[in-house]
Scaffold this motif. Sequence first.
Motif: not given
Length: 251
Positions: A118-130
């Motif tokens: 599609r030429g669009e999208g988003q992946i959001v990864n919630i990590g940690s300061v650790m």
Amino acid sequence: MSRLEGQHVVLTGAAGGLGGLLAERLRAAGARVTGIDRQSAAGCNEAIVCDLSSIAALEDLTDRLRNRRVNVLFNVAGLQYFGPIERQGPTGIALGYAVNLVAPAILSAALVPQMIERGEGQIVNIGSVMGAVPYPYFTAYSSAKAGLKGLSQALRRELHGRGVQVTHIAPRAVRTGFNTPLIERFMAASRMNADAPEQVADRIMRAVEQRAHDVSIGMPERLFTQLNALMPRVVDQGLTKQIATARALFA
């Protein structure tokens, strides 16, 4: 109007303290949310019960998601262990890496092709300061979150110029049920900063709306991240008291 209006969001960890708040905010922004967790996530448009530590369950889940249009993938689900690594045991260590790192990689790999098409999208990864400042007595968790940060950066580079954004967000401690009573004791004794989950959820939403790359929450933590990258021995010394505090809890 929010750029999330009309978007289909897949959110792991949707039944958790932070995940539930994100589901509320995503729906308020006009998104349609499919929540994934070990138990049904009531605050989502659709709830899928799935054990993210199981490869078989992940295969079934990815088969379902490949046939749907997914605009945004939120990898929020996590497992945290506090204590000496030798007491975590093989099963606990494997479960932690599976949920914190393996599942996000598998889900991302399943959804990236349709986003590229599609030429669009988003992946959001919630990590940690650790993940940027690996923390003793959170050893497996820290190293898994370090891997998630690496996954995010490598995938962002791989997808550059193809319309797909990868956003990595590293909160510091958050006041949710994710923290066991023992962790709460350690945080109080070591004077570790912890943020209200509502505040963290709002910051995550801003980062997603802005299609940010890397976001670290907390000024002292951002400084420690830079120090750890440039002068890790300085951070070693800075953590001496916290190490002693943690060690005393397990003596």
